[in-house]
Design an enzyme around this catalytic site. Structure first.
Site, PDB file in Angstrom:
ATOM      1  N   LYS A  22       0.837  -1.215   0.000  1.00 26.05           N
ATOM      2  CA  LYS A  22       0.000   0.000   0.000  1.00 26.05           C
ATOM      3  C   LYS A  22       0.864   1.255   0.000  1.00 26.05           C
ATOM      4  O   LYS A  22       0.628   2.186  -0.775  1.00 26.05           O
ATOM      5  CB  LYS A  22      -0.891  -0.019   1.250  1.00 26.05           C
ATOM      6  CG  LYS A  22      -1.394   1.346   1.722  1.00 26.05           C
ATOM      7  CD  LYS A  22      -2.186   1.195   3.007  1.00 26.05           C
ATOM      8  CE  LYS A  22      -2.486   2.483   3.719  1.00 26.05           C
ATOM      9  NZ  LYS A  22      -1.358   3.057   4.467  1.00 26.05           N
ATOM     10  N   ASN A  23       1.885   1.270   0.868  1.00 20.54           N
ATOM     11  CA  ASN A  23       2.647   2.510   1.018  1.00 20.54           C
ATOM     12  C   ASN A  23       3.672   2.735  -0.090  1.00 20.54           C
ATOM     13  O   ASN A  23       4.401   3.728  -0.079  1.00 20.54           O
ATOM     14  CB  ASN A  23       3.310   2.565   2.400  1.00 20.54           C
ATOM     15  CG  ASN A  23       2.265   2.750   3.494  1.00 20.54           C
ATOM     16  OD1 ASN A  23       1.121   3.103   3.210  1.00 20.54           O
ATOM     17  ND2 ASN A  23       2.652   2.498   4.732  1.00 20.54           N
ATOM     18  N   ARG A  95      -4.931   8.958   3.374  1.00 21.08           N
ATOM     19  CA  ARG A  95      -3.748   9.790   3.576  1.00 21.08           C
ATOM     20  C   ARG A  95      -2.951   9.994   2.286  1.00 21.08           C
ATOM     21  O   ARG A  95      -2.345  11.037   2.058  1.00 21.08           O
ATOM     22  CB  ARG A  95      -2.854   9.074   4.601  1.00 21.08           C
ATOM     23  CG  ARG A  95      -1.654   9.847   5.019  1.00 21.08           C
ATOM     24  CD  ARG A  95      -2.022  10.757   6.115  1.00 21.08           C
ATOM     25  NE  ARG A  95      -0.981  11.665   6.499  1.00 21.08           N
ATOM     26  CZ  ARG A  95      -1.226  12.782   7.179  1.00 21.08           C
ATOM     27  NH1 ARG A  95      -2.452  13.095   7.520  1.00 21.08           N
ATOM     28  NH2 ARG A  95      -0.257  13.566   7.506  1.00 21.08           N
ATOM     29  N   CYS A 119      -5.394   7.257   8.687  1.00 20.08           N
ATOM     30  CA  CYS A 119      -5.648   6.751  10.032  1.00 20.08           C
ATOM     31  C   CYS A 119      -5.553   7.858  11.053  1.00 20.08           C
ATOM     32  O   CYS A 119      -4.682   8.728  10.968  1.00 20.08           O
ATOM     33  CB  CYS A 119      -4.629   5.661  10.360  1.00 20.08           C
ATOM     34  SG  CYS A 119      -4.912   4.154   9.451  1.00 20.08           S
ATOM     35  N   ARG A 124      -0.785  14.433  12.978  1.00 19.92           N
ATOM     36  CA  ARG A 124      -0.140  13.972  11.736  1.00 19.92           C
ATOM     37  C   ARG A 124       0.124  15.212  10.894  1.00 19.92           C
ATOM     38  O   ARG A 124      -0.622  15.530   9.968  1.00 19.92           O
ATOM     39  CB  ARG A 124      -1.037  12.978  10.993  1.00 19.92           C
ATOM     40  CG  ARG A 124      -1.311  11.718  11.766  1.00 19.92           C
ATOM     41  CD  ARG A 124      -1.890  10.635  10.896  1.00 19.92           C
ATOM     42  NE  ARG A 124      -0.907  10.095   9.977  1.00 19.92           N
ATOM     43  CZ  ARG A 124      -1.168   9.106   9.121  1.00 19.92           C
ATOM     44  NH1 ARG A 124      -2.369   8.574   9.083  1.00 19.92           N
ATOM     45  NH2 ARG A 124      -0.232   8.667   8.297  1.00 19.92           N
ATOM     46  N   ASP A 307       3.416   0.678  12.109  1.00 20.03           N
ATOM     47  CA  ASP A 307       2.197   0.058  11.571  1.00 20.03           C
ATOM     48  C   ASP A 307       2.022  -1.390  12.036  1.00 20.03           C
ATOM     49  O   ASP A 307       0.942  -1.955  11.907  1.00 20.03           O
ATOM     50  CB  ASP A 307       2.201   0.111  10.029  1.00 20.03           C
ATOM     51  CG  ASP A 307       2.050   1.531   9.507  1.00 20.03           C
ATOM     52  OD1 ASP A 307       1.792   2.443  10.308  1.00 20.03           O
ATOM     53  OD2 ASP A 307       2.207   1.728   8.292  1.00 20.03           O
ATOM     54  N   ILE A 329       6.473   7.002  17.135  1.00 19.54           N
ATOM     55  CA  ILE A 329       6.187   7.734  15.894  1.00 19.54           C
ATOM     56  C   ILE A 329       4.905   8.551  16.006  1.00 19.54           C
ATOM     57  O   ILE A 329       4.885   9.736  15.644  1.00 19.54           O
ATOM     58  CB  ILE A 329       6.089   6.755  14.693  1.00 19.54           C
ATOM     59  CG1 ILE A 329       7.352   5.907  14.587  1.00 19.54           C
ATOM     60  CG2 ILE A 329       5.829   7.529  13.390  1.00 19.54           C
ATOM     61  CD1 ILE A 329       8.634   6.665  14.291  1.00 19.54           C
ATOM     62  N   ARG A 399      -8.993  -0.803   3.832  1.00 20.73           N
ATOM     63  CA  ARG A 399      -8.116   0.269   3.321  1.00 20.73           C
ATOM     64  C   ARG A 399      -6.728  -0.283   3.002  1.00 20.73           C
ATOM     65  O   ARG A 399      -6.033   0.259   2.138  1.00 20.73           O
ATOM     66  CB  ARG A 399      -7.943   1.375   4.384  1.00 20.73           C
ATOM     67  CG  ARG A 399      -9.042   2.403   4.451  1.00 20.73           C
ATOM     68  CD  ARG A 399      -8.565   3.596   5.287  1.00 20.73           C
ATOM     69  NE  ARG A 399      -7.289   4.070   4.773  1.00 20.73           N
ATOM     70  CZ  ARG A 399      -6.317   4.573   5.512  1.00 20.73           C
ATOM     71  NH1 ARG A 399      -6.456   4.714   6.807  1.00 20.73           N
ATOM     72  NH2 ARG A 399      -5.183   4.958   4.972  1.00 20.73           N
TER      73      ARG A 399
HETATM   74  C1  LIG Z   1       0.612   6.447   3.000  1.00 19.43           C
HETATM   75  C2  LIG Z   1       1.791   6.147   3.867  1.00 19.43           C
HETATM   76  O1  LIG Z   1       2.895   5.934   3.384  1.00 19.43           O
HETATM   77  N1  LIG Z   1       1.555   6.077   5.180  1.00 19.43           N
HETATM   78  C3  LIG Z   1       2.632   5.724   6.076  1.00 19.43           C
HETATM   79  C4  LIG Z   1       3.475   6.946   6.337  1.00 19.43           C
HETATM   80  O2  LIG Z   1       2.609   7.953   6.845  1.00 19.43           O
HETATM   81  P1  LIG Z   1       3.161   9.451   6.884  1.00 19.43           P
HETATM   82  O3  LIG Z   1       4.048   9.684   5.718  1.00 19.43           O
HETATM   83  O4  LIG Z   1       1.970  10.308   7.073  1.00 19.43           O
HETATM   84  O5  LIG Z   1       4.049   9.421   8.174  1.00 19.43           O
HETATM   85  P2  LIG Z   1       5.291  10.367   8.490  1.00 19.43           P
HETATM   86  O6  LIG Z   1       6.524   9.555   8.381  1.00 19.43           O
HETATM   87  O7  LIG Z   1       5.180  11.588   7.661  1.00 19.43           O
HETATM   88  O8  LIG Z   1       4.978  10.772   9.982  1.00 19.43           O
HETATM   89  C5  LIG Z   1       5.703  10.297  11.074  1.00 19.43           C
HETATM   90  C6  LIG Z   1       5.701  11.330  12.162  1.00 19.43           C
HETATM   91  O9  LIG Z   1       6.279  12.539  11.698  1.00 19.43           O
HETATM   92  C7  LIG Z   1       5.441  13.644  11.976  1.00 19.43           C
HETATM   93  N2  LIG Z   1       5.502  14.604  10.854  1.00 19.43           N
HETATM   94  C8  LIG Z   1       5.422  14.117   9.571  1.00 19.43           C
HETATM   95  C9  LIG Z   1       5.410  14.996   8.501  1.00 19.43           C
HETATM   96  C10 LIG Z   1       5.479  16.383   8.764  1.00 19.43           C
HETATM   97  O10 LIG Z   1       5.458  17.213   7.848  1.00 19.43           O
HETATM   98  N3  LIG Z   1       5.574  16.808  10.050  1.00 19.43           N
HETATM   99  C11 LIG Z   1       5.586  15.951  11.110  1.00 19.43           C
HETATM  100  O11 LIG Z   1       5.661  16.361  12.265  1.00 19.43           O
HETATM  101  C12 LIG Z   1       4.028  13.053  12.082  1.00 19.43           C
HETATM  102  O12 LIG Z   1       3.184  13.858  12.858  1.00 19.43           O
HETATM  103  C13 LIG Z   1       4.300  11.709  12.701  1.00 19.43           C
HETATM  104  O13 LIG Z   1       4.378  11.833  14.098  1.00 19.43           O
HETATM  105  O14 LIG Z   1       4.493   6.635   7.278  1.00 19.43           O
HETATM  106  C14 LIG Z   1       3.989   6.242   8.568  1.00 19.43           C
HETATM  107  C15 LIG Z   1       5.175   6.041   9.486  1.00 19.43           C
HETATM  108  O15 LIG Z   1       5.979   5.025   9.036  1.00 19.43           O
HETATM  109  C16 LIG Z   1       3.143   4.980   8.415  1.00 19.43           C
HETATM  110  O16 LIG Z   1       2.528   4.727   9.658  1.00 19.43           O
HETATM  111  C17 LIG Z   1       2.061   5.172   7.370  1.00 19.43           C
HETATM  112  O17 LIG Z   1       1.480   3.920   7.070  1.00 19.43           O
HETATM  113  C1  LIG Z   2      -1.099   4.854   9.158  1.00 17.38           C
HETATM  114  C2  LIG Z   2      -1.376   4.117   8.105  1.00 17.38           C
HETATM  115  O1  LIG Z   2      -1.809   4.509   6.912  1.00 17.38           O
HETATM  116  P1  LIG Z   2      -2.111   5.979   6.358  1.00 17.38           P
HETATM  117  O2  LIG Z   2      -0.838   6.746   6.455  1.00 17.38           O
HETATM  118  O3  LIG Z   2      -2.494   5.705   4.949  1.00 17.38           O
HETATM  119  O4  LIG Z   2      -3.204   6.540   7.196  1.00 17.38           O
HETATM  120  C3  LIG Z   2      -1.186   2.666   8.121  1.00 17.38           C
HETATM  121  O5  LIG Z   2      -1.086   2.092   7.009  1.00 17.38           O
HETATM  122  O6  LIG Z   2      -1.147   2.070   9.203  1.00 17.38           O
END
Ligand SMILES: CC(=O)N[C@H]1[C@@H](OP(=O)(O)OP(=O)(O)OC[C@H]2O[C@@H](n3ccc(=O)[nH]c3=O)[C@H](O)[C@@H]2O)O[C@H](CO)[C@@H](O)[C@@H]1O
Ligand SMILES: C=C(OP(=O)(O)O)C(=O)O
Length: 422
Positions: A22-23, A95, A119, A124, A307, A329, A399
């Site tokens: 998915k990711n 997301r 999620c 986030r 995850d 995280i 999802r």
């Molecule tokens: C679609 C997808 O790929 N989703 C994955 C992606 O989510 P996603 O890319 O949203 O997760 P991030 O790695 O960005 O976020 C991790 C942490 O960094 C913080 N943060 C992130 C971006 C930002 O601009 N500012 C900030 O503070 C977030 O609040 C969070 O606490 O990586 C997560 C962490 O491995 C996984 O759980 C999700 O499944």
């Molecule tokens: C947090 C997850 O997904 P998303 O970033 O798509 O919400 C997840 O796959 O567990």
């Protein structure tokens, strides 16, 4: 309303076919929209709700998309993008919608994001994405609900992420791929899915180096071209099936090219689960009853994936002794604890830490999936529980996991996916 009904007690045995990631597929759909000519083909696409939403969103901005479900193949023609709006009715449901912004910026000069779903895991933020776009020359107007990003052309710059954001890294690479000059992204994410996206972009003509080192350099190019790419296997789906074998005392052969479970494998081994690689197949079996307790600390790759923290909490509840989980995280990823406790587990949450006292026998109950991974963790709990477990909303599980009930039933599980009124 979709729900899953699970009757516990059956050991899972057989060959589990691991879906595409998915990711990885979501950013790849975003990447396909960067291409002005020709058709992009994605193989090994997981047939999950997030992919359906991504297809709807790509169509909403003017792409022509064919999702060939039986062939697990997407064909994307983005030659006629005509709308920069990511409409709330679709974008609020997943997301991955944020991954469409770079393509809209490059192709149409703006992206209007009417909402972002995904999620619910606490805060986030997307500040790294927007700061990055600004450093590359975009103007970002962050309204209460709508975010408007505009640029008449991006220029390379040095970018730094406070923490290595997964989608943040992917977005900034895609933004930099067609920017003028050189971009350096410091503290970039190392996740295998990010590397798979880099592989695809490289085939498309992007010039990216340093993937997997934390320091990524992107030399902007004029245009990217359409390619065929096979999505890597989903290590989260694989982890869940490995855990299903572990908690039911079963034996599974996991099939998914190049599967590597990394730290999840080591942690399960410490608990008493046996893994053996047999060529392209990863075999997992568990004869030890009960499992040993475990400590886990979630982290960015190569740390323990957040995850899989929820599914691992279910496994810990079935281990003999006290397990400790530290979630580093997300600040709101323990909603599972209350649901597992309804089934007889003993999980105590204190801020970002959870103490799981096992082994407590689990009993089937009506429980709520608060997010995708807590949903699948409850499916695991149901497989090990006595009696029947009813999990709502199944949409959240759908999802991220394709044909879950069929795949688990083929391995001996008693699980059905139902559609109920209301
Ligand atoms: C679609 C997808 O790929 N989703 C994955 C992606 O989510 P996603 O890319 O949203 O997760 P991030 O790695 O960005 O976020 C991790 C942490 O960094 C913080 N943060 C992130 C971006 C930002 O601009 N500012 C900030 O503070 C977030 O609040 C969070 O606490 O990586 C997560 C962490 O491995 C996984 O759980 C999700 O499944
Ligand atoms: C947090 C997850 O997904 P998303 O970033 O798509 O919400 C997840 O796959 O567990």
């Amino acid at each position: 309303m979709v729900r899953y009904r699970v009757r516990g007690g059956n050991a899972l045995r057989g060959t589990a076919f691991i879906q595409g990631a998915k990711n990885a597929v979501l950013p790849m759909i975003g990447a396909a929209l960067l291409v002005p000519k020709g058709r992009t083909v994605l193989r090994n696409v997981p047939i999950i709700e997030d992919v359906r939403r991504a297809v709807e969103l790509a169509e909403a901005v003017g792409a022509h998309v064919e999702l060939h479900e039986a062939e697990r193949t997407l064909v994307i023609d983005a030659s006629r993008l005509d709308s920069a709006v990511l409409p709330a009715r679709i974008a609020r449901r997943f997301r991955g919608c944020v991954l469409f912004t770079p393509a809209l910026l490059h192709r149409l000069g703006e992206a209007i994001v009417e909402g972002v779903g995904g999620c619910n895991l606490g805060s986030r933020n997307l500040d790294f994405h927007y700061l990055g776009y600004k450093r590359l020359g975009a103007v970002v107007d962050e309204g209460e609900t709508v975010i408007h990003v505009k640029a008449s052309g991006l220029t390379g710059a040095t970018l730094y992420l406070d923490t290595p954001s997964h989608t943040g890294t992917e977005n900034l690479i895609m933004a930099a791929a067609l920017a003028k000059g050189t971009t350096v992204i410091e503290n970039a994410a190392l996740e295998p899915e990010v590397l798979d996206v880099i592989d695809m972009l490289t085939k498309m003509g992007a010039r990216i180096s340093g993937g997997g080192t934390g320091f990524i350099t992107v030399e902007g190019v004029e245009e990217l071209h359409a390619v065929e790419h096979t999505v890597m296997p989903d290590r989260l789906d694989a982890g869940v099936f490995a855990m299903a074998a572990a908690i039911t005392g079963g034996e599974l052969s996991l099939v998914g090219t190049g599967l590597d479970l990394g730290v999840v494998r080591y942690k399960l081994e410490q608990m008493g689960v046996d893994f053996a690689r047999q060529g392209a197949v990863l075999n997992v079996r568990c004869d030890r009853r009960p499992l040993r307790p475990i400590n886990i600390i979630t982290d960015t790759y190569p740390g323990f994936a957040t995850d899989l923290q929820s599914p691992m909490m279910t496994v810990a509840a079935l281990a003999d002794g006290t397990s400790y989980i530290h979630e580093r995280i997300f600040d709101g990823r323990f909603a599972l604890a209350g649901e597992l406790n309804k089934m007889g587990a003993d999980v105590e949450v204190d801020g970002s830490r959870a103490i799981v006292r096992g082994a407590t026998p689990l009993t089937g109950a009506r429980v709520t999936a608060h997010d995708l991974r807590s949903g699948i963790a409850l499916v695991l709990a149901g497989l090990a529980a006595e009696g029947e477990t009813l999990i709502e909303s199944g949409y959240l599980i759908d999802r991220g996991h394709a044909h879950l009930a069929e795949r688990m039933r083929a391995l001996g599980a008693d699980i059905t996916r139902e559609i109920s009124e209301g």
